[in-house]
Motif scaffolding. Structure first.
Motif, PDB file in Angstrom:
ATOM      1  N   GLU A 393      60.161  65.543  76.939  1.00  0.00           N
ATOM      2  CA  GLU A 393      60.898  64.476  76.075  1.00  0.00           C
ATOM      3  C   GLU A 393      62.181  64.034  76.784  1.00  0.00           C
ATOM      4  N   LEU A 394      62.661  65.152  77.337  1.00  0.00           N
ATOM      5  CA  LEU A 394      64.128  64.664  78.072  1.00  0.00           C
ATOM      6  C   LEU A 394      63.622  63.847  79.336  1.00  0.00           C
ATOM      7  N   THR A 395      62.652  64.024  79.830  1.00  0.00           N
ATOM      8  CA  THR A 395      61.963  63.106  80.834  1.00  0.00           C
ATOM      9  C   THR A 395      62.027  61.601  80.454  1.00  0.00           C
ATOM     10  N   GLU A 396      61.191  61.563  79.408  1.00  0.00           N
ATOM     11  CA  GLU A 396      60.848  60.133  78.888  1.00  0.00           C
ATOM     12  C   GLU A 396      61.991  59.868  78.321  1.00  0.00           C
ATOM     13  N   GLU A 397      62.974  60.415  77.654  1.00  0.00           N
ATOM     14  CA  GLU A 397      64.389  59.906  77.103  1.00  0.00           C
ATOM     15  C   GLU A 397      65.317  59.339  78.132  1.00  0.00           C
ATOM     16  N   ARG A 398      65.381  60.182  79.425  1.00  0.00           N
ATOM     17  CA  ARG A 398      65.826  59.304  80.482  1.00  0.00           C
ATOM     18  C   ARG A 398      65.341  58.051  80.983  1.00  0.00           C
ATOM     19  N   ALA A 399      63.879  58.150  81.146  1.00  0.00           N
ATOM     20  CA  ALA A 399      63.262  56.987  81.427  1.00  0.00           C
ATOM     21  C   ALA A 399      63.549  55.634  80.464  1.00  0.00           C
ATOM     22  N   GLY A 400      63.662  56.057  78.966  1.00  0.00           N
ATOM     23  CA  GLY A 400      64.026  55.034  78.147  1.00  0.00           C
ATOM     24  C   GLY A 400      65.442  54.476  78.428  1.00  0.00           C
ATOM     25  N   LEU A 401      66.277  55.518  78.740  1.00  0.00           N
ATOM     26  CA  LEU A 401      67.873  54.969  79.058  1.00  0.00           C
ATOM     27  C   LEU A 401      67.711  53.945  80.278  1.00  0.00           C
ATOM     28  N   ASP A 402      66.987  54.326  81.251  1.00  0.00           N
ATOM     29  CA  ASP A 402      66.928  53.399  82.303  1.00  0.00           C
ATOM     30  C   ASP A 402      66.262  51.696  81.910  1.00  0.00           C
ATOM     31  N   ARG A 403      65.101  51.988  80.934  1.00  0.00           N
ATOM     32  CA  ARG A 403      64.624  50.872  80.925  1.00  0.00           C
ATOM     33  C   ARG A 403      65.728  49.886  80.160  1.00  0.00           C
ATOM     34  N   GLN A 404      66.323  50.697  79.001  1.00  0.00           N
ATOM     35  CA  GLN A 404      67.399  50.008  78.060  1.00  0.00           C
ATOM     36  C   GLN A 404      68.256  49.433  78.971  1.00  0.00           C
ATOM     37  N   GLU A 405      68.794  49.884  79.979  1.00  0.00           N
ATOM     38  CA  GLU A 405      69.877  49.466  80.879  1.00  0.00           C
ATOM     39  C   GLU A 405      69.229  48.286  81.656  1.00  0.00           C
ATOM     40  N   ALA A 628      74.986  44.376  74.027  1.00  0.00           N
ATOM     41  CA  ALA A 628      74.555  45.100  75.516  1.00  0.00           C
ATOM     42  C   ALA A 628      75.749  45.577  76.001  1.00  0.00           C
ATOM     43  N   ALA A 629      77.171  45.217  75.919  1.00  0.00           N
ATOM     44  CA  ALA A 629      78.347  45.893  76.410  1.00  0.00           C
ATOM     45  C   ALA A 629      78.536  47.029  75.952  1.00  0.00           C
ATOM     46  N   VAL A 630      78.403  47.085  74.418  1.00  0.00           N
ATOM     47  CA  VAL A 630      78.599  48.393  73.694  1.00  0.00           C
ATOM     48  C   VAL A 630      77.592  49.362  74.166  1.00  0.00           C
ATOM     49  N   ARG A 631      76.341  49.038  74.180  1.00  0.00           N
ATOM     50  CA  ARG A 631      75.163  50.042  74.510  1.00  0.00           C
ATOM     51  C   ARG A 631      75.461  50.642  76.000  1.00  0.00           C
ATOM     52  N   ALA A 632      75.987  49.843  77.068  1.00  0.00           N
ATOM     53  CA  ALA A 632      76.227  50.224  78.415  1.00  0.00           C
ATOM     54  C   ALA A 632      77.207  51.456  78.319  1.00  0.00           C
ATOM     55  N   ALA A 633      78.380  51.109  77.650  1.00  0.00           N
ATOM     56  CA  ALA A 633      79.340  52.374  77.641  1.00  0.00           C
ATOM     57  C   ALA A 633      78.699  53.623  77.077  1.00  0.00           C
ATOM     58  N   SER A 634      77.783  53.710  75.790  1.00  0.00           N
ATOM     59  CA  SER A 634      77.304  54.770  75.422  1.00  0.00           C
ATOM     60  C   SER A 634      76.445  55.611  76.204  1.00  0.00           C
ATOM     61  N   ARG A 635      75.602  54.689  77.214  1.00  0.00           N
ATOM     62  CA  ARG A 635      74.931  55.553  78.017  1.00  0.00           C
ATOM     63  C   ARG A 635      74.927  56.372  79.102  1.00  0.00           C
ATOM     64  N   VAL A 636      76.305  56.203  79.461  1.00  0.00           N
ATOM     65  CA  VAL A 636      76.822  57.250  80.244  1.00  0.00           C
ATOM     66  C   VAL A 636      77.151  58.498  79.933  1.00  0.00           C
ATOM     67  N   ALA A 637      77.311  58.756  78.697  1.00  0.00           N
ATOM     68  CA  ALA A 637      77.573  60.200  78.286  1.00  0.00           C
ATOM     69  C   ALA A 637      76.377  60.891  77.955  1.00  0.00           C
ATOM     70  N   HIS A 638      75.554  60.131  77.411  1.00  0.00           N
ATOM     71  CA  HIS A 638      74.086  60.452  76.923  1.00  0.00           C
ATOM     72  C   HIS A 638      73.234  61.139  78.069  1.00  0.00           C
ATOM     73  N   ARG A 639      73.545  60.379  79.264  1.00  0.00           N
ATOM     74  CA  ARG A 639      72.620  60.643  80.504  1.00  0.00           C
ATOM     75  C   ARG A 639      73.362  61.989  81.061  1.00  0.00           C
ATOM     76  N   GLU A 640      74.437  62.604  80.851  1.00  0.00           N
ATOM     77  CA  GLU A 640      74.805  63.645  81.345  1.00  0.00           C
ATOM     78  C   GLU A 640      74.524  64.844  80.647  1.00  0.00           C
TER      79      GLU A 640
END
Length: 997
Positions: A393-405, A628-640
């Motif tokens: 699930e973590l791997t898929e979630e990480r891939a989802g963040l990349d696709r969203q970006e 899109a700008a708001v979502r980019a800021a929240s993705r950094v903390a989620h990825r860590e």
């Protein structure tokens, strides 16, 4: 009606704004409208007519309002006509603006504004103007109702066109009828003529249809009667047809009933013969059946004797089978035990082949213990499975963040590119909306012109067709007239010959001693003798009948010619003189322009929707950029957070999996090992149990075979019968017994044995005799049914023909009555001696009134010399009622108006126009016409006649009228002081007014 003020802007030759104060001009009673040719004198009158009716007079009327616009007008100036007048005690102001092609407010090109109209009324109490209507239709209806005149009547009564009345003086009756018909609106009388003609054709068609239906029933009766009925030799519409048909039907019914009586007698005889033949056939068939039954029973007895040995062997086989049935349960038990043991042994061998080498020879107990140990180890892997799923699930979630970006980056680039072209897109869509709006305006303008163009084209086609029909009908009428003349001449010749030989006819009846019917003498020494070729009464009457028939055909041809000419005149009046091809091209072009405009206008809604959609899309694009700008800021903390949790789970899984590739693979290994061990343990225990049950079954089988009388179990098994074999053997034994009993019963029957002793029966001969009797019966029944149907059909058709004949009588009476009225109103009846149509009769009365009103002024203009009179004499072969003559007091003779000189024609037509204005005014309800205009014609008068004409016009002031003279005659400028001058220039015409002051 009195005119007060006229304001013109960008109309006709007037490029700017011009005003006419009719109150100032009318103060003198007589005013002059003058100017050079082409300056725009008539355009002033056009403006008055356009303000009142929304269109200009007759020949100057155009299909498009934009043609009224002045070519000298500035681009931004709109065409407008405003007229202030008093009518029926009400002060009104009418403003008209035709369609206007103006520059667009945005962008390039032009657009068309719709026509505008406004009607206002002055409120004397409040001292203000109040709006009444802005509707073109409502304003037109209001003006027409107040004036009591249509546009055509107004142009003839208020704007007196002298050229038209000069032509009216010289025109024939038909041309006068067209003008008077338009002015006095006598179309309702023409509609009465048309209605009566249509009623005549309809009633004639109904009578012919009734006669045709009666003849059709007569033909059906003839078919029903078998052509034994003679039909009357009469055509539909001829008298006596109904009586002839009903008489023939009565004869046919009587004949049919006689034939029915003959058919009844033949049917009774055929039924008696048929019944006797049927009884004989039944007796022969019964004897034949019994003889065949006895022969069949004898043959069956012989076959039973031949199968007696096989029957005894079957009985013995059945007995051994009953004994073997006692051993059957033991045999079934032993076979089942043996099969079960073999299956268990095979299953055990297969299960042990899959085990590891160290457990291949272990017993059932050892195999069960090993299976429990594998199951316990498998239960400890649940936590590892959860950890492995969480890692995926973590791997898929990480891939989802990349696709969203990546998606946000693409959306930002797309939104920036789309917004960069927004200004161009908005301008393009707004231009589409404006173009579609312009097309909708054009479509509305063209739609008004379509119906008149279509009607005129249809009338032109009808005119062309009727032109050809008129020529053909005229030729036929001429031929009919020639034949009628020839027939009349022949009849008169025969009549004359008969009169010459009448003495011979009288002498044929003379006898000696009998007084002569002519001279009374009793002696007849030299009576006249008939000569060769003598014409008697019968020959003369036949010639007279032929002449009368020819004359009727001539009259009918002339009536048809008159109807065709009337239709041609109506079509020509509607279509005019324009060629049909030209009208078709104009109509087709108008339809094409209208279709193009409709097609272009149909995109208005789509263009507006697309513009609104584009504006909404712009708002969505801007909002998408911000999200899109708001979502980019929240993705950094989620990825860590995801990276920290993934490292801990991978460390735990390495310890649990061991040599397996995954927790699932390790679990699959343990599950397979436990399943194989459990299956092998169960198979070993089942094999031991089945071997023990097989040994017990062998012992019980041997004991059961000995008790049943068999030496070995195999002998008992061989004697045992299957269910199918038992049923088949039982069936054979039962069939033998049943057959033997049936044969014995037949052979002992008394009637069957007695029949066998009689000679052989011959059913074929009896059947032939019965068939022949049946055929004769069917023929008799068919003949009787046909006779019944013939009588019924003739009765039904006769009743229907009787009803139809009764219903035709009132139809014939109605047709005769309508035909008399139609020919009378159409002017084709012999009673109508002057051949005057109903509409012409009404117009003749109006023309008589006009002539009387015109004469009052014509006498004064001509110093008492001329008088206009109405004449209803026929002109040649034409119809009467619309003749117009002038009586010259100097000569005392009445002559045609076409003989007047140019000046005489002018003041005669002027008097006629003024008289017509008075009559039309009275016809319109007595509306006062306080302002009149007279257009041209004064140049043809000498000084003395001009003074007399002006005196007559000046006398109109006695009725509080003002008269405007439209002329360029220079002498009138000295005689008439109030003037309105039209000055022509390069930049357009202007008006100069000089009143009484």
């Amino acid at each position: 009606m009195r005119l007060h003020r006229l304001d013109i802007t960008a109309f006709g030759p007037f490029g700017g704004s011009q005003s006419v104060d009719f109150d100032d001009l009318s103060a003198a009673g007589l005013f002059l409208l003058h100017g050079p040719t082409g300056a725009g004198k008539t355009s002033v009158l056009d403006a008055v007519c356009y303000a009142l009716y929304g269109s200009v007079p007759g020949a100057r009327q155009s299909g498009q309002g934009m043609s009224l616009r002045s070519d000298h007008a500035a681009v931004g100036t709109r065409t407008e006509v405003r007229l202030e007048l008093t009518v029926a005690g009400r002060r009104l102001e009418v403003t008209r603006q035709p369609p206007w092609e103006r520059p667009k407010l945005r962008g390039r090109g032009t657009t068309v504004d719709k026509a505008q109209s406004l009607l206002r009324e002055y409120d004397a109490g409040a001292g203000t103007w109040k709006d009444l209507s802005r509707s073109h239709q409502e304003i037109g209806e209001e003006i027409t109702q107040l004036l009591g005149m249509s546009r055509e009547q107004f142009c003839q009564v208020v704007l007196l066109p002298q050229g038209d009345f000069a032509r009216f003086l010289r025109a024939d009756a038909e041309a006068r009828g067209k003008l008077l018909g338009r002015l006095f609106d006598t179309r309702r009388f023409a509609e009465v003529e048309k209605y009566l003609a249509e009623r005549r054709r309809a009633t004639e068609a109904r009578v012919r249809e009734g006669d045709a239906a009666l003849l059709a029933d007569a033909h059906r009766m003839q078919q029903a009667a078998g052509d034994a009925m003679e039909l009357p030799e009469l055509a539909p519409g001829e008298p006596g047809l109904a009586d002839a048909v009903l008489g023939a039907a009565a004869v046919a019914r009587s004949t049919a009933r006689e034939l029915l009586a003959v058919a009844d007698s033949r049917l009774a005889a055929a039924e008696s013969v048929h019944a006797a033949a049927e009884r004989d056939l039944a007796g022969v068939r019964e004897l034949d059946r019994l003889q065949r039954r006895f022969a069949e029973a004898t043959e069956r007895s012989r076959r039973l004797a031949e199968r007696a040995d096989a029957h005894r062997a079957a009985q013995e086989r059945m007995e051994r089978g009953r004994k073997a049935e006692a051993v059957a349960p033991a045999l079934e038990l032993r076979d089942a035990a043996d099969a079960e043991h073999r299956r268990a042994a095979d299953t055990e061998a297969q299960a042990r082949a899959l085990l590891p080498q160290d457990l291949a020879d272990a017993g059932a107990t050892g195999l069960a213990a090993a299976a429990r140990r594998a199951a316990e180890e498998l239960g400890g892997l649940d936590a590892a499975r959860r950890a492995e799923r969480r890692l995926a699930e973590l791997t898929e979630e990480r891939a989802g963040l990349d696709r969203q970006e990546r998606a946000d980056e693409e959306a930002l680039h797309e939104a920036e590119a789309w917004l960069a072209g927004w200004e161009e897109t908005r301008d393009r869509l707004q231009a589409r909306v404006e173009d579609a709006q312009e097309a909708a305006t054009r479509a509305e303008q063209l739609a008004v012109q379509r119906d008149p163009a279509r009607r005129r084209l249809a009338a032109a086609r009808e005119r062309d067709r009727l032109t050809h029909d008129t020529e053909e009908t005229a030729r036929r009428a001429l031929d009919a007239a020639e034949r009628a003349v020839e027939a009349r001449a022949h009849w008169l010749d025969l009549k004359e010959q008969r009169l010459s030989g009448i003495a011979a006819e009288l002498a044929a009846d003379l006898t000696d001693g009998t007084p002569c019917a002519v001279c009374g003498a009793t002696e007849h020494p030299a009576p006249a003798r008939k000569i060769a070729g003598h014409v008697d009464r019968e020959a003369e009457e036949r010639a007279l009948a032929r002449y009368q028939e020819a004359d009727e055909r001539r009259a009918d041809a002339e009536r048809r010619l008159g109807a065709v000419r009337e239709a041609l005149a109506a079509a020509t009046a509607e279509a005019g003189d324009a060629p049909t091809a030209q009208l078709a091209e104009e109509t087709e072009e108008l339809e094409r322009l209208y279709a193009d405009a409709r097609t272009a206008a149909s995109g208005l809604h789509a263009a507006q929707e697309e513009l609104r959609g584009a504006e909404g899309e712009r708002e969505r694009r801007i909002a998408a950029q911000q999200q899109a700008a708001v979502r980019a800021a929240s993705r950094v903390a989620h990825r860590e957070r995801l990276e920290t949790e993934r490292a801990a789970l991978e460390e735990e899984l390495v310890r649990v999996r061991g040599t397996a590739g995954s927790v699932a693979a390790r679990a699959a290994q343990l599950e397979r090992r436990a399943a194989l061990l459990t299956e092998a343990a169960d198979a070993a225990r089942n094999a031991e149990d089945t071997a023990r049950r097989l040994k017990d079954a062998d012992a019980r089988l041997a004991d059961a075979a000995f008790r049943a009388g068999f030496d070995t179990p195999s002998e008992a098994a061989a004697a045992l019968l299957t269910d199918d074999a038992h049923r088949e053997l039982r069936r054979r034994l039962d069939a033998w017994d049943a057959e033997e009993a049936a044969v014995r019963a037949v052979l002992t029957e008394a009637d069957t044995a007695a029949a066998a002793r009689r000679p052989p029966a011959d059913p074929a001969a009896a059947e032939r005799a019965a068939a022949d009797a049946d055929r004769r019966l069917r023929d008799a029944v068919s003949a009787r049914d046909a006779a019944v149907r013939r009588c019924a059909e003739l009765d039904r058709l006769s009743a229907r023909a009787t009803t139809a004949a009764r219903g035709l009588a009132p139809l014939r009476e109605e047709h005769d009555r309508v035909a008399r009225l139609a020919t009378l109103t159409a002017g084709t009846s012999a009673v109508n001696e002057r051949r005057m149509r109903l509409e012409s009769y009404v117009l003749a009365a109006r023309l008589e009134q006009v002539a009387a009103a015109a004469t009052a002024r014509l006498r004064r203009m001509s110093s008492g010399r001329y008088t206009l009179v109405h004449s209803d004499d026929r002109a040649g072969r034409g119809r009467s009622g619309l003749g117009l003559h002038v009586v010259d007091a100097w000569t005392g003779r009445e002559r045609d108006t076409a003989t007047l000189s140019g000046g005489e024609t002018f003041f005669a037509s002027l008097a006629l126009a003024l008289g017509l204005a008075d009559v039309v005014t009275d016809e319109a309800g007595g509306v006062r016409l306080d302002t009149l205009f007279i257009d041209e014609g004064f140049g043809s008068l000498d000084d003395q006649t001009l003074d007399e004409v002006l005196d007559v016009l000046d006398a109109l002031r006695e009725r509080d009228r003002s008269v405007g003279i439209v002329s360029h005659v220079a002498d009138l400028r000295r005689r008439v002081h109030a003037q309105l001058e039209v000055v022509k220039g390069r930049t357009g015409s202007v008006l100069r007014q000089r009143g009484t002051g």
